[in-house]
Design a protein around this motif. Structure first.
Motif, PDB file in Angstrom:
ATOM      1  N   LYS A   1     -74.682 -62.689 -55.947  1.00 17.35           N
ATOM      2  CA  LYS A   1     -73.698 -63.492 -56.676  1.00 17.35           C
ATOM      3  C   LYS A   1     -73.756 -64.945 -56.222  1.00 17.35           C
ATOM      4  CE  LYS A   1     -70.466 -59.606 -57.106  1.00 17.35           C
ATOM      5  NZ  LYS A   1     -69.131 -59.086 -56.684  1.00 17.35           N
ATOM      6  N   LEU A   2     -73.932 -65.132 -54.925  1.00 21.42           N
ATOM      7  CA  LEU A   2     -74.045 -66.476 -54.383  1.00 21.42           C
ATOM      8  C   LEU A   2     -75.222 -67.215 -55.001  1.00 21.42           C
ATOM      9  CD1 LEU A   2     -73.002 -68.468 -52.047  1.00 21.42           C
ATOM     10  CD2 LEU A   2     -74.899 -67.540 -50.728  1.00 21.42           C
ATOM     11  N   LEU A   3     -76.372 -66.546 -55.080  1.00 26.42           N
ATOM     12  CA  LEU A   3     -77.564 -67.172 -55.654  1.00 26.42           C
ATOM     13  C   LEU A   3     -77.367 -67.505 -57.125  1.00 26.42           C
ATOM     14  CD1 LEU A   3     -80.436 -65.059 -54.022  1.00 26.42           C
ATOM     15  CD2 LEU A   3     -79.774 -67.409 -53.483  1.00 26.42           C
ATOM     16  N   VAL A   4     -76.748 -66.588 -57.858  1.00 26.57           N
ATOM     17  CA  VAL A   4     -76.482 -66.843 -59.276  1.00 26.57           C
ATOM     18  C   VAL A   4     -75.597 -68.073 -59.428  1.00 26.57           C
ATOM     19  CG1 VAL A   4     -75.327 -65.964 -61.339  1.00 26.57           C
ATOM     20  CG2 VAL A   4     -76.796 -64.450 -59.997  1.00 26.57           C
ATOM     21  N   ASN A   5     -74.569 -68.156 -58.590  1.00 26.23           N
ATOM     22  CA  ASN A   5     -73.654 -69.295 -58.664  1.00 26.23           C
ATOM     23  C   ASN A   5     -74.366 -70.595 -58.305  1.00 26.23           C
ATOM     24  OD1 ASN A   5     -71.380 -70.878 -58.884  1.00 26.23           O
ATOM     25  ND2 ASN A   5     -70.113 -69.605 -57.565  1.00 26.23           N
ATOM     26  N   VAL A   6     -75.211 -70.560 -57.283  1.00 25.99           N
ATOM     27  CA  VAL A   6     -75.954 -71.757 -56.874  1.00 25.99           C
ATOM     28  C   VAL A   6     -76.847 -72.251 -58.005  1.00 25.99           C
ATOM     29  CG1 VAL A   6     -77.774 -72.625 -55.353  1.00 25.99           C
ATOM     30  CG2 VAL A   6     -75.894 -71.282 -54.409  1.00 25.99           C
ATOM     31  N   VAL A   7     -77.597 -71.345 -58.617  1.00 25.54           N
ATOM     32  CA  VAL A   7     -78.515 -71.733 -59.693  1.00 25.54           C
ATOM     33  C   VAL A   7     -77.745 -72.271 -60.897  1.00 25.54           C
ATOM     34  CG1 VAL A   7     -80.212 -70.876 -61.359  1.00 25.54           C
ATOM     35  CG2 VAL A   7     -80.336 -70.146 -58.972  1.00 25.54           C
ATOM     36  N   ALA A   8     -76.713 -71.542 -61.325  1.00 26.07           N
ATOM     37  CA  ALA A   8     -75.950 -71.957 -62.499  1.00 26.07           C
ATOM     38  C   ALA A   8     -75.270 -73.302 -62.267  1.00 26.07           C
ATOM     39  CB  ALA A   8     -74.906 -70.890 -62.843  1.00 26.07           C
ATOM     40  N   THR A   9     -74.651 -73.451 -61.112  1.00 23.97           N
ATOM     41  CA  THR A   9     -73.949 -74.697 -60.808  1.00 23.97           C
ATOM     42  C   THR A   9     -74.916 -75.868 -60.704  1.00 23.97           C
ATOM     43  OG1 THR A   9     -72.204 -73.487 -59.640  1.00 23.97           O
ATOM     44  CG2 THR A   9     -72.429 -75.831 -59.140  1.00 23.97           C
ATOM     45  N   THR A  10     -76.066 -75.641 -60.077  1.00 26.73           N
ATOM     46  CA  THR A  10     -77.054 -76.711 -59.925  1.00 26.73           C
ATOM     47  C   THR A  10     -77.574 -77.192 -61.273  1.00 26.73           C
ATOM     48  OG1 THR A  10     -77.728 -75.855 -57.751  1.00 26.73           O
ATOM     49  CG2 THR A  10     -79.263 -77.340 -58.866  1.00 26.73           C
ATOM     50  N   LEU A  11     -77.840 -76.262 -62.163  1.00 29.81           N
ATOM     51  CA  LEU A  11     -78.316 -76.642 -63.498  1.00 29.81           C
ATOM     52  C   LEU A  11     -77.268 -77.475 -64.234  1.00 29.81           C
ATOM     53  CD1 LEU A  11     -80.026 -73.307 -64.659  1.00 29.81           C
ATOM     54  CD2 LEU A  11     -81.147 -75.457 -63.981  1.00 29.81           C
ATOM     55  N   VAL A  12     -76.001 -77.116 -64.063  1.00 26.32           N
ATOM     56  CA  VAL A  12     -74.928 -77.854 -64.733  1.00 26.32           C
ATOM     57  C   VAL A  12     -74.844 -79.273 -64.191  1.00 26.32           C
ATOM     58  CG1 VAL A  12     -72.430 -78.016 -65.026  1.00 26.32           C
ATOM     59  CG2 VAL A  12     -73.579 -75.820 -65.359  1.00 26.32           C
ATOM     60  N   TRP A  13     -74.779 -79.429 -62.856  1.00 25.91           N
ATOM     61  CA  TRP A  13     -74.584 -80.782 -62.326  1.00 25.91           C
ATOM     62  C   TRP A  13     -75.817 -81.658 -62.487  1.00 25.91           C
ATOM     63  CZ3 TRP A  13     -77.574 -82.848 -58.552  1.00 25.91           C
ATOM     64  CH2 TRP A  13     -78.084 -82.062 -57.530  1.00 25.91           C
ATOM     65  N   LEU A  14     -77.008 -81.066 -62.504  1.00 24.97           N
ATOM     66  CA  LEU A  14     -78.211 -81.858 -62.775  1.00 24.97           C
ATOM     67  C   LEU A  14     -78.173 -82.441 -64.193  1.00 24.97           C
ATOM     68  CD1 LEU A  14     -81.147 -79.870 -61.109  1.00 24.97           C
ATOM     69  CD2 LEU A  14     -80.373 -82.193 -60.560  1.00 24.97           C
ATOM     70  N   ALA A  15     -77.709 -81.637 -65.135  1.00 26.12           N
ATOM     71  CA  ALA A  15     -77.602 -82.128 -66.511  1.00 26.12           C
ATOM     72  C   ALA A  15     -76.642 -83.306 -66.591  1.00 26.12           C
ATOM     73  CB  ALA A  15     -77.136 -80.992 -67.427  1.00 26.12           C
ATOM     74  N   PHE A  16     -75.509 -83.192 -65.915  1.00 28.06           N
ATOM     75  CA  PHE A  16     -74.541 -84.296 -65.924  1.00 28.06           C
ATOM     76  C   PHE A  16     -75.057 -85.507 -65.157  1.00 28.06           C
ATOM     77  CE2 PHE A  16     -71.690 -81.116 -67.521  1.00 28.06           C
ATOM     78  CZ  PHE A  16     -70.712 -81.818 -68.216  1.00 28.06           C
ATOM     79  N   THR A  17     -75.883 -85.283 -64.158  1.00 29.24           N
ATOM     80  CA  THR A  17     -76.442 -86.397 -63.385  1.00 29.24           C
ATOM     81  C   THR A  17     -77.312 -87.296 -64.258  1.00 29.24           C
ATOM     82  OG1 THR A  17     -76.412 -85.147 -61.308  1.00 29.24           O
ATOM     83  CG2 THR A  17     -77.953 -86.998 -61.441  1.00 29.24           C
ATOM     84  N   PHE A  18     -78.088 -86.692 -65.131  1.00 29.29           N
ATOM     85  CA  PHE A  18     -79.016 -87.464 -65.950  1.00 29.29           C
ATOM     86  C   PHE A  18     -78.426 -87.939 -67.272  1.00 29.29           C
ATOM     87  CE2 PHE A  18     -82.088 -85.315 -63.175  1.00 29.29           C
ATOM     88  CZ  PHE A  18     -82.905 -86.389 -62.835  1.00 29.29           C
TER      89      PHE A  18
END
Length: 612
Positions: free
Chosen positions: A493-510
């Motif tokens: 669950k931790l890994l799923v959350n890390v991947v999902a959250t990272t993809l979201v904030w990377l999109a907002f970063t760019f």
């Protein structure tokens, strides 16, 4: 009835002390009352200075020495729930299960050698001022207030509630108090000295409380190991309930356990997850202590002392008591039989620590009880002051009353302290298990950690990167906690959350609006972050004739690696000595010596080199 249960009942019937509720005599109560009196006296002593200004109340005048701040950090993380958590882990997963929190040492050492100087350089009252210094526009303003409420109230109250839960279990076992009685009694003194003494009072009280807590914990471990039911250290380590729990590294053949307890914490969790006291990039009450330091070097040294004491010096007494509990209380039923008056909902493996303390004789029982109260109070007091600093400086002063005077801010901070304690006490009555709460907190913070590291290194990180990460991580955690019905393990669950959250904030970063150029340039000149991630900004600043110095990231990462070697080497050395394995202990101590001497040579180059 199983053989283990029969064995447990046999032990219970063999020792009269186990058939009666433990009672504190006049000596015990004298020690406890004396402890309360000293704590309140320190708060009263600090009251005059703490009331002068918000900087005095929340940062003790920014003039604290490294050793006092370091001890305060350690005292704060030595909370009443920490021994319970370690006991829960050891009983369920063995000594190696502690890697779920030992792995956070990597975060801690990164803070020591990379971020401590940067935080002290900011000169902020709270670390949340970072947002309007680093970012710009409405997003920065919203993030500062949002983060203040999210961390200062919601997250902070959850953490304090887990500490109060430990207090409830200790009060039930050692004092026979109901949960409500425990919360009322334990909170009253803490709120008094926290509200009147501010951070200075808390830091000075931490020194007294931590000394008492360590004396009590070590003394209790020695006494418990030598109980007739345990039979000494050698007998304990050879016992059938204990022998399979001693490994310092999880069994590679059990892939799920190895991944969950060792591999994922060391490769992902330490940088990807926000956890109080081990925030990637520093933050929270650790940042508060760094901001209160005399200088950048004092901030670094304080954080280094904290990491050495927290990971290398403290765990083993707790672990020894947890292992002994497997002999005396091998299962839930043995604990239930010993404490029939305790509500069934709160009986779990973490209760075994408090259960073992009922064997202590009067006098020592008073010291240990006072030490556990001290652990509770040191943690709660810090979280109260830290949370109140967010509410006062980043919500009240920033939004509600921009023209508030220093005295009004101190008054509001004291009221916030009381309000946070009330909320935490109420929530604690609904929690049941320390390890479950620990896993919820880890999951809520999953995926946000990398932002807290990169925002100092990469100019593209913006306010919307952080907002989106917090929201995404929280929603995923809520989904897993309340709606998910599958069989994914906690680490998955931790890994799923890390991947999902990272993809979201990377999109907002760019794709979200970036930080204004002028804001980035001002931040770069003030903080002096590492040039390579700020190249476009650095080029503009240089072309304008400005000059900025910067540290060597390579040297700081090398210092981090050496610091990790020192602490893990010491942790393993103490463990091998306890296990009676002399040769591995000598090898581990050799690593400590070599890494420590190398770090001593490197320290001036990464710390600013002024003398403490």
């Amino acid at each position: 009835m199983s053989g283990i249960q029969l064995s447990a009942l046999s032990i219970l019937s063999s020792y009269p002390i186990l058939s009666l509720m433990i009672t504190l005599n006049s000596t015990d109560w004298g020690i406890i009352i004396g402890f309360f009196a000293v704590s309140i006296a320190i708060g009263l002593y600090s009251a005059r200075k703490s009331g002068k200004s918000s900087a005095e109340f929340f940062l003790s005048g920014r003039n604290m020495p490294w050793w006092l701040l370091g001890i305060s950090m350690v005292a704060t993380t030595f909370s009443a729930d920490t021994p319970n958590l370690v006991t829960d882990i050891v009983r369920k997963n063995g000594v190696s299960g502690n890697w779920v929190w030992w792995a956070f040492l990597l975060t801690g050492m990164l803070t020591v050698f990379v971020y401590a100087k940067l935080w002290r350089r900011t000169g902020f009252l709270t670390d949340l001022e970072f947002y309007e210094a680093r970012y710009s526009g409405a997003g920065a303003r919203f993030l500062r207030v949002f983060r203040a409420f999210y961390l200062g109230v919601i997250f902070n109250v959850l953490v304090m509630a887990t500490v109060c839960l430990a207090g409830i279990k200790i009060g039930s076992v050692l004092l026979g108090l109901t949960p409500v009685q425990t919360i009322l009694v334990a909170s009253l003194v803490t709120v008094v000295y926290s509200a009147i003494g501010g951070l200075r009072g808390i830091i000075l009280t931490d020194l007294f409380q931590f000394t008492l807590a360590m004396v009590g914990t070590v003394w209790a471990a020695v006494y418990i190991v030598n109980l007739p039911a345990v039979g000494g250290l050698e007998a304990l380590l050879a016992h059938e309930n204990v022998a399979g729990k001693l490994s310092l590294i999880p069994d590679w053949n059990d892939k799920d356990l190895f991944y969950a307890l060792f591999l994922i914490p060391l490769t992902v969790q330490w940088w990807a997850t926000y956890y109080p006291g081990a925030e990637p990039g520093g933050g929270g009450y650790i940042a508060q202590r760094m901001l209160a330091a005399k200088s950048e070097n004092h901030a670094m040294s304080a954080t280094m002392l904290f990491n050495v004491a927290h990971y290398a010096l403290r765990p083993w007494p707790w672990i020894i008591i947890a292992l002994a509990s497997l002999v005396v209380f091998p299962d839930f039923q043995s604990i239930v039989s010993r404490f029939p008056h305790i509500e069934a909902e709160i009986i779990n493996d973490d209760l075994a620590y408090s259960a073992m303390l009922t064997f202590l004789p009067n006098g020592l029982l008073g010291i240990v009880t006072a030490s556990l109260i001290a652990a509770f109070m040191s943690t709660i007091s810090t979280h109260l002051n830290w949370g109140a600093s967010y509410i006062t400086n980043d919500i009240y002063k920033r939004v509600l009353a921009p023209s508030a005077t220093e005295q009004e801010m101190v008054r509001f901070g004291r009221l916030s302290t009381i309000g946070l304690m009330i909320l935490s006490g109420i929530l604690a009555l609904y929690l049941q298990n320390a390890l479950k709460a620990f896993n919820i907190i880890r999951l809520i913070g999953a995926g946000t950690g990398l932002i807290f590291i990169l925002r100092w290194f990469w100019w593209r990180i913006n306010a919307y990167s952080e907002i989106s990460a917090m929201v995404a991580s929280f929603l995923v955690a809520i989904y897993f906690a309340n709606f998910y019905t599958g069989d994914l393990a906690t680490y998955q669950k931790l890994l799923v959350n890390v991947v999902a959250t990272t993809l979201v904030w990377l999109a907002f970063t760019f794709f979200a609006p970036g930080t204004e150029k002028q804001q980035l340039e001002t931040f770069y000149l003030r903080i002096k972050p590492f040039r390579w991630g700020w190249q476009p900004v650095a080029d503009r600043v240089t072309s304008q004739g400005d000059y900025t110095t910067e540290s060597s990231l390579i040297k700081e990462l090398l210092a981090m690696a050496l610091g990790v070697a020192v602490v893990y080497g010491a942790l393993f050395a103490f463990g091998f000595l306890i296990y009676g394995k002399l040769n591995p202990a000598l090898i581990a101590f050799g690593i400590v010596v070599v890494a420590g001497l190398s770090l001593k040579q490197l320290w001036p180059a990464v710390s600013g080199a002024e003398k403490l």
